[in-house]
Enzyme design. Sequence first.
Site, short mmCIF file in Angstrom:
data_model
loop_
_atom_site.label_atom_id
_atom_site.label_comp_id
_atom_site.label_asym_id
_atom_site.label_seq_id
_atom_site.Cartn_x
_atom_site.Cartn_y
_atom_site.Cartn_z
N ARG A 73 0.72 -1.32 -0.07
CA ARG A 73 -0.05 0.06 -0.03
C ARG A 73 0.87 1.01 -0.22
O ARG A 73 0.42 2.17 -0.60
CB ARG A 73 -0.97 -0.11 1.13
CG ARG A 73 -2.14 0.96 0.97
CD ARG A 73 -3.25 1.00 2.03
NE ARG A 73 -4.32 -0.19 1.43
CZ ARG A 73 -5.47 0.40 0.62
NH1 ARG A 73 -5.47 1.83 0.60
NH2 ARG A 73 -5.96 -0.47 0.42
N GLU B 12 -10.06 5.75 6.90
CA GLU B 12 -8.35 5.93 6.98
C GLU B 12 -8.07 7.14 6.12
O GLU B 12 -7.01 7.74 6.61
CB GLU B 12 -7.90 4.85 6.15
CG GLU B 12 -8.12 3.27 6.87
CD GLU B 12 -7.51 2.32 6.21
OE1 GLU B 12 -8.07 1.89 5.37
OE2 GLU B 12 -6.37 1.83 6.43
N1 MTE Z 1 -13.04 4.78 14.04
C1 MTE Z 1 -13.04 4.60 15.36
N2 MTE Z 1 -13.72 5.35 16.20
N3 MTE Z 1 -12.32 3.55 15.84
C2 MTE Z 1 -11.53 2.91 15.05
O1 MTE Z 1 -10.85 1.63 15.63
N4 MTE Z 1 -10.43 2.36 12.83
C3 MTE Z 1 -10.34 2.86 11.76
C4 MTE Z 1 -11.42 3.56 11.11
N5 MTE Z 1 -12.05 4.37 11.93
C5 MTE Z 1 -11.52 3.17 13.72
C6 MTE Z 1 -12.13 4.01 13.33
C7 MTE Z 1 -9.69 1.83 10.92
S1 MTE Z 1 -8.08 1.67 10.72
C8 MTE Z 1 -10.46 1.50 9.71
S2 MTE Z 1 -9.81 0.35 8.52
C9 MTE Z 1 -11.81 1.69 9.60
O2 MTE Z 1 -12.32 2.71 10.67
C10 MTE Z 1 -12.59 0.41 9.56
O3 MTE Z 1 -14.07 0.61 9.53
P1 MTE Z 1 -14.56 0.67 8.22
O4 MTE Z 1 -14.23 0.03 7.19
O5 MTE Z 1 -16.06 0.53 8.51
O6 MTE Z 1 -14.44 2.31 7.89
MO1 MOS Z 2 -7.79 -0.36 9.16
S1 MOS Z 2 -5.63 0.03 9.45
O1 MOS Z 2 -7.47 -1.13 7.69
O2 MOS Z 2 -7.74 -1.64 10.19
#
Ligand code: MTE
Ligand code: MOS
Length: 778
Positions: A312, A726
Site C-alpha cells: 500500500r 482511513e
Molecule cells: N474509528 C473509530 N472510532 N475507531 C477505530 O478503531 N478504525 C479505523 C477507522 N475508523 C477506527 C475508526 C480503521 S483503521 C479502519 S480500516 C476503519 O475505521 C474500519 O472501519 P470501516 O471500514 O467500517 O470504515
Molecule cells: Mo484499518 S488499518 O485497515 O484496520
Amino acid sequence: MNAVGRSLPHDSAHGHVTGSALYIDDMTPLAGELHVDFVGSPIASGTLTGIDVRAAMAINGVVAILAHRDLPGEKRLFGPIFHDEPFLVEEEISYIGQPIVIVAATNREIARAAAAAVVLQCEPSLPILTIDDAIAKNSFLGPRRKIERGDVDAAFAAAPHRIEGVLRTNGQEQLYFESQACIAIPGELGSIRVISSTQNPTETQSVVAEALGLGLHQVVCECKRMGGGFGGKETQSALPAIMASLVAAKTGRSARIIYGKDQDMIVTGKRHAYQTSYRAAFDDEGNILAVDVSFHSNGGAFADLSTSVMERSMLHLDNAYYLPNARITGQACKLNYPPNTAFRGFGGPQGVVVIENILQHIAQSLGRDAWDIRRLNAYRDGDRQRSLTPYGQWVQDHVIQEIFSTLEQTSDYRQRVRLIDAFNERSSVYVKGIAMSPIKFGISFTSKFLNQGNALVNVYTDGTIQVSTGGTEMGQGLNTKIRQVVADQFGIEPADVIVMTTSTEKNNNTSPTAASAGTDLNAQAAVVACEQIKAAMSSFAANRLSSLTRGIAASTEHICFVDGYVYDDRNPENRIAFGPFCDMARRERVDLGARGFYATPGVDFNRETGQGTPFFYYTTGAAVSEVTIDRFTGEMIVDRIDVLMDVGKMINPGIDIGQIIGGFVQGMGWCTNEELVYDESGKLLSTSPTTYKIPNITDIPSQFHVDTIENPKHRINVSRSKAVGEPPVMLGISVWLAAQDAIFRATPGRVVEMPLPATSEVNLITMQNRLAAVVQPT
Ligand code: MTE
Ligand code: MOS
C-alpha cells in the site's frame, strides 16, 4: 423520510457515554471462570533454555501453567500472510514480551503474581534493532517488490534539476482504549466459543482452530464491539485468543484475558517505522519528470501484514500526482520487535509523506510556493494523458482540481501566506508556517480475495429487522450506517433495524473490517439480502394488493416499500403498514430472511508485475494547516486546520465528519507528538499514555474547519457513498509539512531535511543545524 443521508447518532452513543455499552471485560464472569496472564520474553533475541514454574504453582489460586509443549495442535506457526509466527516461544526468542508461559488463576491479581513468580532462563543473542542493521544482515520479510513505469534513468539523465535524500518516519501506537481482550468458553464436541475484541473474527476463529488442532466448525468467534481497533486488532487479537482458548481447552473452564495498557503497548505491533531513500527529477516549472524511491520498513520479528502494508505504501507513492517515470521498490525488514501491523492508513501515510516531502523540496529549491507546485502536478480528471498511476490504474471521476480551487478560497491561503511573512518578519521569538497536502486513497483490499462480504437479514412479523454481517464495530459507526441502509431498503425507520453481534456462526469466511471498506462490503451485502427478501415479498404483495384493487393487473414491478407502507404505486391509497404486511406474508409462507453476498467488481492487482487495478475507486481530499514554532524551544502549536474531502454521498454525515476529524487528529499525532522511544536493548520506554503523547484536546486548534465537496461523477458503491475511515489520517501530514515550512522560513537556504514526527526536539535541532551550517566557514 429517507433513512440514508441522516446524521443519526451512533448506535452506541448513549451506551458509550453512560457506560452501558458492554466491552469484553464488562461481561459477567461465568461460574468458575479463570483469569489468564502471561510471561513474555525479557530479551529481544536469544534462546529459551529453561522454565521454572515451581514458585508460581505454589501460589494459592493458580490453576494452570501452560507453555509451548501444551499446545495440542500439529501446527506450530500462524500468520495472516506467511505462517511464520509461533503460537508460543518454543526455543527461539524474537522480541521483548513475546509470550512464553501462560498462567491461569482464580482472579486477576493471583494470575499476575503467578506470572511474576515464573523464572525463565534465556541465553541472549545480538538483536537486530535498526533498519540499517537489518539491511546489512539481509534480514528481510518476504521478497523485495517493484513497481516501475517509463524510463527512469533516461529521465534523470536529461533532467534540469534533481533532489535526493533519506526520509525517516517513526512508528505509531494504535492506543485503542480497550486493550486486547478475549474470553474463551469451552463447549460440547470439543468446541470453543471465543468472544474477542477483534476486527477479524474469521482469522481469530482459524488461528484458534489451528492452535488447538480443531476444525473450523468447532470454533465460533464473536465480537459485539471494540473499544477502538485502528488496525491493531486486525491480526494481533489472535495471540490473546490463542492463550485464552488454550486455557479453556485444557481446564474445561471459561478463561478471560485482558491485557494491561502497558503490557499491550509493550507486546503488540504498531505502525511501521520506515526509512526511505528517494530521488526526484523535475523541470524549471516544477513538473516532476521522474522519481526513484526505495522503501524499507521495520516489520518486526514476524511477517504479520508487513508485506501488504508495504504494498500500500508503494501504491500510494503517487498520492494525488501524475508521475510520468517512476521506480518504486519496497522491502519489509525483520527486526527484533513485536511484529508491526495494520494501523489506520495501512502503509498509505508512509508512502504519501515521501512524495509530499519531495514536492515541498521542489518548491523550496525553486523558490516557489508549494501549493502551486502541488497543483501543477496533481491529477486532472479528463486529462487522459496524465491520469495513469505508475501501477496502471486510471484515476477517473474525481474532483481533485476542484478541491484545490475551493480550498484555496475557503482557507484564504494566499492572504494568509502574506500575513505569515509579515508575522515572521516581526517576531523574533516565533515563526509560522503553512502547508497544504491532498490525499487520493485507494479503496479496496489489495489482495483481491478479501474484497467480499456476506450478510444475514432476518425480518420479523412485526416489521422489525435484525441484520448480521461479517463487519465489526470499533466506534467507526459501521453498524449505524448498515442500519440506515437496510431501513432505507424497506422504507422503514432505522429504529426498527438492529445490527446484531458479529459472529462467525452467522457470517462465515469474512474479511477483516479494515481497508475502510467495512460499509462498502457489508452494507452492500445486506442490500443484496434485502433485495432477495423484497423480491419474495413483492410477489406476494402483487397478488395480494391487486386482488384488493380491481382493474389493475398484478405486477411486482409496481410494488414499493415507502414510509413504512407497502403498496402498488398505481394505487397508493391501498396500502398496508409494513409490520402487518410481514405478518401476512409469513402466514402465506413467504421467506422473510436471506443471506446476501457481495464481491467488489473489477479489482485485480498483480504483485509480481506491479500492475493492475487494485482499487474500486479513490477517496480524495486536502487540508491546509498553519503552525507556530518557538524558535528557541522548537515547541509547536497548530493554529488552524482547513479540511475538504470528497467522501461521496454520505450515508451518515455526522459519523463521516466525525471520522474525518478523528482521522485527521490521529494523523496529526503521528506527525507531531507521538514518539516511540526504545532503549538500546530493544525495550520500549514509552509504554503508557503518560510517556507516549497522543493529541490532547488542547492540541486541537480553535479554528478547525471541516467540509465535504460534492462529486456528481461518483456513481458506484453502496448508496453512492465513499469509504472515509482511513483517508483523513494522511491529511495530518499537512501539519508536518507546515512545520517544515516554518523551519524553512526561519532558516532559509537549502531544502529542509527532517524526520517525522516533528517533535519540539526535532524542530529545534533542525533549525539549529541549519543555522550552524550557515555560520560555519566553508
Ligand atoms: N474509528 C473509530 N472510532 N475507531 C477505530 O478503531 N478504525 C479505523 C477507522 N475508523 C477506527 C475508526 C480503521 S483503521 C479502519 S480500516 C476503519 O475505521 C474500519 O472501519 P470501516 O471500514 O467500517 O470504515
Ligand atoms: Mo484499518 S488499518 O485497515 O484496520
